[in-house]
Design an enzyme around this catalytic site. Structure first.
Site, short mmCIF file in Angstrom:
data_model
loop_
_atom_site.label_atom_id
_atom_site.label_comp_id
_atom_site.label_asym_id
_atom_site.label_seq_id
_atom_site.Cartn_x
_atom_site.Cartn_y
_atom_site.Cartn_z
N HIS A 157 0.83 -1.21 0.00
CA HIS A 157 0.00 0.00 0.00
C HIS A 157 0.87 1.26 0.00
O HIS A 157 0.59 2.21 -0.74
CB HIS A 157 -0.93 0.01 1.22
CG HIS A 157 -2.18 -0.78 1.03
ND1 HIS A 157 -2.18 -2.14 0.86
CD2 HIS A 157 -3.49 -0.40 0.98
CE1 HIS A 157 -3.43 -2.57 0.73
NE2 HIS A 157 -4.24 -1.53 0.78
N HIS A 206 1.34 -3.71 9.21
CA HIS A 206 2.71 -3.58 8.71
C HIS A 206 3.63 -3.08 9.81
O HIS A 206 3.22 -2.28 10.66
CB HIS A 206 2.78 -2.58 7.54
CG HIS A 206 2.54 -3.20 6.21
ND1 HIS A 206 3.39 -4.13 5.64
CD2 HIS A 206 1.54 -3.02 5.30
CE1 HIS A 206 2.93 -4.49 4.46
NE2 HIS A 206 1.80 -3.84 4.24
#
Length: 247
Positions: A157, A206
């Site tokens: 992303h 993440h």
């Protein structure tokens, strides 16, 4: 005939004009080199396990100590983070890219449209390759607030939002004449890129170093394609800037 007393002045103006023209490509080359070095250093530190303390500290700082499944802040902040993180998804980025390509085709910027397609498509392929190469596991320190399906390093992303929004901004300013519009395009691209990357850490999917690495690669890719666009534009293979509009 130009008077002799004006010739040194004219030469000085030509030199300044050439310097202004070449300084941005030079800075871009330095940014590309710096981005590659930064990514390489981050990858080395991650592979050696030297970023663990930093990664854990940041993730835990964004969670309620009494309940690690609860990100800090009110519930609407978490919901907003989910909305923002979708701006870095493949579906949204593909739709935005197609919309920009459609616009460029409508205004007869066909070469620029092809450049956008090649740069974004190549960036998505690069993201998939890097994830396959590193195969870093997702963080299990805190529960994930959104589903995930791929490896962790670098953040897809963060990388895709950086390379897409920054590439689109960098390429669009090559066919835009207004300085004010150019500044606006780049500012929006940078803000959205940072928001998407930050949301991935906030949602616990993440490690912070995944996002930093994604930003490095994405920004480097965008800068590289800006250089390609500039080179092609000077060759006449990509449409030059439009007529100057009043700021």
């Amino acid at each position: 005939m130009v008077p002799d007393r004006l010739k040194p002045h004219m030469r000085w103006e030509r030199w300044l004009g050439l310097a202004r023209r070449e300084i941005w490509p030079l800075l871009a080359v330095l940014l590309v080199a710096g981005g590659l070095l930064a990514f390489g250093k981050l990858a080395e530190e991650v592979l050696e396990g030297d970023t663990g303390a930093f990664d854990r500290a940041v993730l835990l700082a964004l969670r309620n100590p009494a309940d690690l499944s609860d990100p800090i802040g009110p519930g609407w902040v978490e919901e907003m983070a989910r909305d923002v993180t979708s701006l870095g998804s493949h579906a949204i980025l593909t739709l935005i890219t197609l919309a920009v390509i459609g616009y460029l085709m409508m205004v007869r910027k066909r070469a620029a449209a092809l450049l956008v397609f090649a740069s974004i498509g190549g960036g998505m392929l690069l993201s998939a390759v890097l994830k396959h190469v590193f195969e870093r596991a997702r963080p299990e320190l805190v529960p994930h607030a959104v589903p995930v399906y791929t490896a962790s390093f670098p953040s897809g992303h963060a990388m895709l939002s950086a390379l897409t929004y920054l590439t689109l901004g960098a390429l669009l300013i090559r066919v835009e004449s207004s300085r004010r519009v150019k500044a606006y395009l780049i500012a929006v691209a940078i803000i959205v890129t940072f928001l998407v990357g930050g949301s991935r850490v906030y949602l616990g999917v993440h490690w912070p170093t995944d996002v930093l690495a994604g930003w490095c690669v994405g920004a480097t890719w965008a800068t590289l394609w800006w250089l390609v666009a500039l080179w092609l534009q000077r060759r006449g293979d990509v449409e030059r800037e439009g007529r100057k509009e009043p700021d």
